[in-house]
Design a protein around this motif. Structure first.
Motif, PDB file in Angstrom:
ATOM      1  N   UNK A 124       6.348  -2.535  14.114  1.00  0.00           N
ATOM      2  CA  UNK A 124       5.039  -2.734  14.750  1.00  0.00           C
ATOM      3  C   UNK A 124       3.938  -1.987  13.993  1.00  0.00           C
ATOM      4  N   UNK A 125       4.267  -0.772  13.562  1.00  0.00           N
ATOM      5  CA  UNK A 125       3.311   0.028  12.794  1.00  0.00           C
ATOM      6  C   UNK A 125       3.006  -0.653  11.451  1.00  0.00           C
ATOM      7  N   UNK A 126       4.053  -1.182  10.846  1.00  0.00           N
ATOM      8  CA  UNK A 126       3.923  -1.906   9.574  1.00  0.00           C
ATOM      9  C   UNK A 126       2.989  -3.105   9.727  1.00  0.00           C
ATOM     10  N   UNK A 127       3.211  -3.886  10.795  1.00  0.00           N
ATOM     11  CA  UNK A 127       2.380  -5.074  11.053  1.00  0.00           C
ATOM     12  C   UNK A 127       0.916  -4.689  11.234  1.00  0.00           C
ATOM     13  N   UNK A 128       0.684  -3.583  11.928  1.00  0.00           N
ATOM     14  CA  UNK A 128      -0.700  -3.144  12.170  1.00  0.00           C
ATOM     15  C   UNK A 128      -1.388  -2.735  10.865  1.00  0.00           C
ATOM     16  N   UNK A 129      -0.663  -1.980  10.025  1.00  0.00           N
ATOM     17  CA  UNK A 129      -1.252  -1.551   8.748  1.00  0.00           C
ATOM     18  C   UNK A 129      -1.545  -2.775   7.870  1.00  0.00           C
ATOM     19  N   UNK A 130      -0.588  -3.714   7.834  1.00  0.00           N
ATOM     20  CA  UNK A 130      -0.790  -4.926   7.031  1.00  0.00           C
ATOM     21  C   UNK A 130      -2.003  -5.705   7.534  1.00  0.00           C
ATOM     22  N   UNK A 131      -2.143  -5.809   8.851  1.00  0.00           N
ATOM     23  CA  UNK A 131      -3.300  -6.519   9.417  1.00  0.00           C
ATOM     24  C   UNK A 131      -4.605  -5.797   9.066  1.00  0.00           C
ATOM     25  N   UNK A 132      -4.607  -4.480   9.108  1.00  0.00           N
ATOM     26  CA  UNK A 132      -5.791  -3.700   8.736  1.00  0.00           C
ATOM     27  C   UNK A 132      -6.179  -3.946   7.280  1.00  0.00           C
ATOM     28  N   UNK A 133      -5.165  -4.010   6.421  1.00  0.00           N
ATOM     29  CA  UNK A 133      -5.415  -4.261   4.988  1.00  0.00           C
ATOM     30  C   UNK A 133      -6.009  -5.656   4.794  1.00  0.00           C
ATOM     31  N   UNK A 134      -5.388  -6.663   5.438  1.00  0.00           N
ATOM     32  CA  UNK A 134      -5.880  -8.047   5.330  1.00  0.00           C
ATOM     33  C   UNK A 134      -7.316  -8.136   5.835  1.00  0.00           C
ATOM     34  N   UNK A 135      -7.590  -7.511   6.980  1.00  0.00           N
ATOM     35  CA  UNK A 135      -8.955  -7.503   7.529  1.00  0.00           C
ATOM     36  C   UNK A 135      -9.948  -6.896   6.544  1.00  0.00           C
ATOM     37  N   UNK A 136      -9.559  -5.792   5.939  1.00  0.00           N
ATOM     38  CA  UNK A 136     -10.423  -5.104   4.983  1.00  0.00           C
ATOM     39  C   UNK A 136     -10.745  -6.008   3.787  1.00  0.00           C
ATOM     40  N   UNK A 137      -9.725  -6.701   3.289  1.00  0.00           N
ATOM     41  CA  UNK A 137      -9.907  -7.570   2.111  1.00  0.00           C
ATOM     42  C   UNK A 137     -10.762  -8.786   2.461  1.00  0.00           C
ATOM     43  N   UNK A 138     -10.425  -9.457   3.569  1.00  0.00           N
ATOM     44  CA  UNK A 138     -11.113 -10.702   3.901  1.00  0.00           C
ATOM     45  C   UNK A 138     -12.543 -10.487   4.392  1.00  0.00           C
ATOM     46  N   UNK A 139     -12.787  -9.369   5.071  1.00  0.00           N
ATOM     47  CA  UNK A 139     -14.151  -9.105   5.545  1.00  0.00           C
ATOM     48  C   UNK A 139     -15.107  -8.804   4.392  1.00  0.00           C
ATOM     49  N   UNK A 140     -14.574  -8.261   3.308  1.00  0.00           N
ATOM     50  CA  UNK A 140     -15.413  -7.960   2.134  1.00  0.00           C
ATOM     51  C   UNK A 140     -15.623  -9.193   1.252  1.00  0.00           C
ATOM     52  N   UNK A 141     -14.814 -10.234   1.449  1.00  0.00           N
ATOM     53  CA  UNK A 141     -14.877 -11.411   0.573  1.00  0.00           C
ATOM     54  C   UNK A 141     -16.132 -12.239   0.843  1.00  0.00           C
ATOM     55  N   UNK A 142     -16.805 -12.664  -0.237  1.00  0.00           N
ATOM     56  CA  UNK A 142     -17.921 -13.605  -0.121  1.00  0.00           C
ATOM     57  C   UNK A 142     -17.382 -15.022   0.082  1.00  0.00           C
ATOM     58  N   UNK A 143     -16.296 -15.301  -0.647  1.00  0.00           N
ATOM     59  CA  UNK A 143     -15.697 -16.639  -0.630  1.00  0.00           C
ATOM     60  C   UNK A 143     -14.182 -16.510  -0.467  1.00  0.00           C
ATOM     61  N   UNK A 144     -13.632 -17.305   0.431  1.00  0.00           N
ATOM     62  CA  UNK A 144     -12.176 -17.412   0.559  1.00  0.00           C
ATOM     63  C   UNK A 144     -11.789 -18.803   0.075  1.00  0.00           C
ATOM     64  N   UNK A 145     -10.865 -18.850  -0.893  1.00  0.00           N
ATOM     65  CA  UNK A 145     -10.410 -20.127  -1.467  1.00  0.00           C
ATOM     66  C   UNK A 145      -8.991 -20.399  -0.982  1.00  0.00           C
ATOM     67  N   UNK A 146      -8.745 -21.627  -0.520  1.00  0.00           N
ATOM     68  CA  UNK A 146      -7.414 -21.992  -0.028  1.00  0.00           C
ATOM     69  C   UNK A 146      -7.250 -23.500  -0.113  1.00  0.00           C
TER      70      UNK A 146
END
Length: 639
Positions: free
Chosen positions: A348-370
């Motif tokens: 559970x702790x692992x999932x939370x840290x991973x989600x925090x990292x993803x949030x940090x990366x995606x919130x800073x992104x100008x463009x998300x490509x997929x």
């Protein structure tokens, strides 16, 4: 039933129909062809797996054998891995790389031991997750009823810009007038804009400028998608090359992203994030705890006998037998449970840290490509964007485009509805007609065409321009008069029938079309031999070339023929070559008695617009002249 409910129900039924067709196609072919499926390029047999390691959360395995193979399976495909009967397997993997006698794949789950033994088989199979995400998108728009849905259905009209005389500073200074106009109108319009980009007109380049203007001029967060991973990577590559200071993140399975672009992928950015060391430490703890836990008895139904975890731990403290379960077994199960609870807390702790990292990366992104499909992934579930920009929109089924549309308030699409529609196995005309085509017909005032093409000699352009683009296209000065002779100094006299200044040539062959025994496809031996004769002349002068044909069976026959003659020349279907180009293109039409799907004139448009300097058409004049468009093509080629 209201219009929205009717629309949603119609497409839910259509994509379920398409899903069943695709699944049945693969199952039926596996059943019908058995081991012979390797001959049509959709299976590889007698493989043995070798563990390659772990990367970006996947287990990597190389499947190889001594004998080389030719296959249609390519990086990004989903494959079914089996030991005996493929239809009884449920082990799937993503293809990373295909060599001459090996194929590298990535598993998202633990790999069974039989994978590393002899006689493993790999089959091309359906990617079911895409259909699931299309259904989710349909249900979501039915519930939320966004304005874009009302525009799609014609209930509301898109809003025109408040002013059109606003000056925009272009970052790509080399854009031509029609490209600049497309960028400006796409950026100024509030809800919708459509960019029609015929072959060679710089559609993706124009769309890249649109994305940057949306970020810098409109201060928007952009979701940029395309139906295929290759097209999504093209967007990313253009953005990185032209605008390196832009913060762009590519979301997708790491095995489906171009290796040269992987440093901009979300999995890579997670692993290089400052908080990732904590994840590594926790994973190491979990690994040790699992090793320790597994020394004890797992409370399976056989030993648990209806007891809850809490009850087992409670009884263990009393140090007594219970319901015929020896106390040693109860104590061992209790030890397993206690350690498993610690593991769960760490997970559970692992999932939370991973989600925090993803949030940090995606919130800073100008463009998300997929890809369109990946826009509906769990990773992007809680993210919304100001604008969705969809490239290659004319190659995507409408429900595929709805996935990114559900995540944005504004929609910009680019494509060319005069080229091939999406591949639809159920052959349903409703699914073949794309959202891009519908919207460009419904709202022509919210669209523009790119008019300058930078690919081909103007004489190659002449016929498709007249037939498909109302003579709107103009060849740029840099390509207007290019021919093969620009690349070659001296030409032998016996080769001047092919190596000459003529940009277009037609060669008549009397040959006979033959039905392939293993598939509903056709080949033509005489025509293939004529292709070989032409190719040898082009190869002699090191001219970059590709051979394309509408028929799979002709592709396979030509590949064998080239192999026997030690020729390393690409052969592909017209569909497989869409979006690409080469200095010289040789087209083999194959048919001599019936037109078959040569009747799809969009396939003809794609075929004849791939060549830069030389287009060589090889077919049966007696058949082709029976169709008014092909007859006109013959007149054009001969002129």
């Amino acid at each position: 039933m209201n219009l929205i409910d009717h629309y949603v129900r119609k497409y839910l039924n259509l994509i379920e129909l398409e899903r069943k067709y695709e699944m049945e196609f693969h199952k039926e072919e596996i059943k019908r062809l058995g081991r012979k499926r390797e001959e049509v390029g959709r299976a590889i047999l007698n493989l043995k797996g070798t563990f390659l390691g772990e990367a970006l959360g996947c287990t990597l395995v190389r499947f190889g054998r001594k004998k080389e193979f030719k296959t249609e399976i390519s990086p990004g495909d989903v494959v079914l891995v089996s030991k005996d009967d493929p239809l009884k397997s449920d082990l799937y993997a993503n293809v990373i790389y295909v060599g001459k006698n090996f194929i590298d794949v990535a598993f998202d789950i633990d790999v069974p031991k039989w994978v590393f033994k002899e006689r493993v088989r790999i089959d091309l199979f359906i990617n079911d997750i895409t259909f699931k995400r299309m259904k989710e998108a349909l249900l979501k728009i039915a519930k939320e009823k966004p304005k874009l849905l009302y525009i799609i259905l014609g209930i509301e009209k898109p809003e025109k810009p408040f002013r059109e005389d606003i000056n925009i500073e272009f970052y790509d200074k080399s854009l031509n007038e029609s490209q600049r106009y497309a960028v400006k109108m796409a950026v100024l319009n509030k809800d919708l804009y459509l960019i029609h980009g015929p072959p060679g007109t710089g559609k993706t380049r124009t769309l890249t400028e649109v994305i940057v203007q949306e970020v810098r001029f409109n201060k928007h967060k952009v979701l940029a998608t395309a139906d295929s991973n290759i097209a999504a990577d093209n967007i990313l590559e253009y953005l990185l090359k032209k605008y390196p200071d832009l913060n762009v993140v590519r979301v997708g399975h790491p095995t489906r992203i171009n290796k040269e672009l992987i440093e901009h992928s979300l999995p890579y950015l997670i692993e290089t994030h400052e908080k990732y060391q904590e994840i590594k430490r926790i994973k190491e703890k979990i690994k040790k705890l699992k090793e320790e836990r597994d020394k004890f008895l797992k409370p399976s139904p056989k030993w648990r006998r209806g007891l809850s975890d809490d009850k087992i731990v409670k009884i263990a403290k009393k140090n007594k037998d219970y319901r015929g379960i020896p106390k040693q077994k109860i104590k061992s199960m209790a030890e397993w449970i206690v350690r498993n609870r610690v593991i769960k807390r760490f997970v559970d702790k692992l999932d939370k840290i991973e989600k925090d990292i993803v949030d940090d990366i995606l919130k800073k992104a100008d463009v998300v490509v997929a890809t369109n499909s990946m826009a509906g992934s769990e990773i992007l579930k809680d993210y919304y964007f100001d604008v969705a920009v969809i490239d290659e929109a004319s190659q995507a089924m409408e429900p595929s485009c709805l996935i990114p549309i559900t995540k944005a308030n504004k929609l910009i699409m680019a494509g060319d509805h005069k080229q091939l529609p999406p591949t639809v196995l159920s052959d349903n005309e409703e699914l073949k007609k794309t959202l891009f085509e519908k919207l460009i017909n419904k709202y022509p005032e919210f669209s523009t065409i790119l008019e300058i093409q930078y690919r081909m000699n103007e004489k190659i352009m002449e016929f498709p321009n007249r037939m498909f683009y109302n003579n709107r296209l103009k060849a740029h000065e840099s390509v207007k008069n290019i021919t093969l002779l620009d690349l070659i100094k001296d030409v032998d006299e016996e080769d001047r029938d092919i190596i000459n200044e003529k940009p277009v040539q037609f060669i008549h062959v009397d040959g006979e079309e033959k039905r392939d025994k293993e598939s509903p496809s056709y080949y033509n031996i005489e025509e293939a031999n004529k292709v070989l004769w032409v190719v040898k002349k082009l190869v002699k002068y090191n001219i970059p070339l590709s051979v394309i044909t509408p028929y799979d069976a002709q592709v396979r026959y030509l590949r064998r023929l080239f192999e026997e003659n030690n020729l390393d020349v690409e052969v592909n279907t017209v569909d497989g070559f869409q979006g690409r180009e080469n200095e010289a293109i040789v087209i083999s039409f194959v048919r001599t008695r019936k037109f078959g799907f040569l009747k799809d004139l969009r396939r003809l448009n794609v075929a004849i617009t791939r060549a830069k300097r030389k287009l060589i058409l090889i077919g049966n004049k007696n058949l082709l002249k029976q169709h008014p468009v092909y007859n006109e093509m013959l007149s054009w080629a001969e002129s």
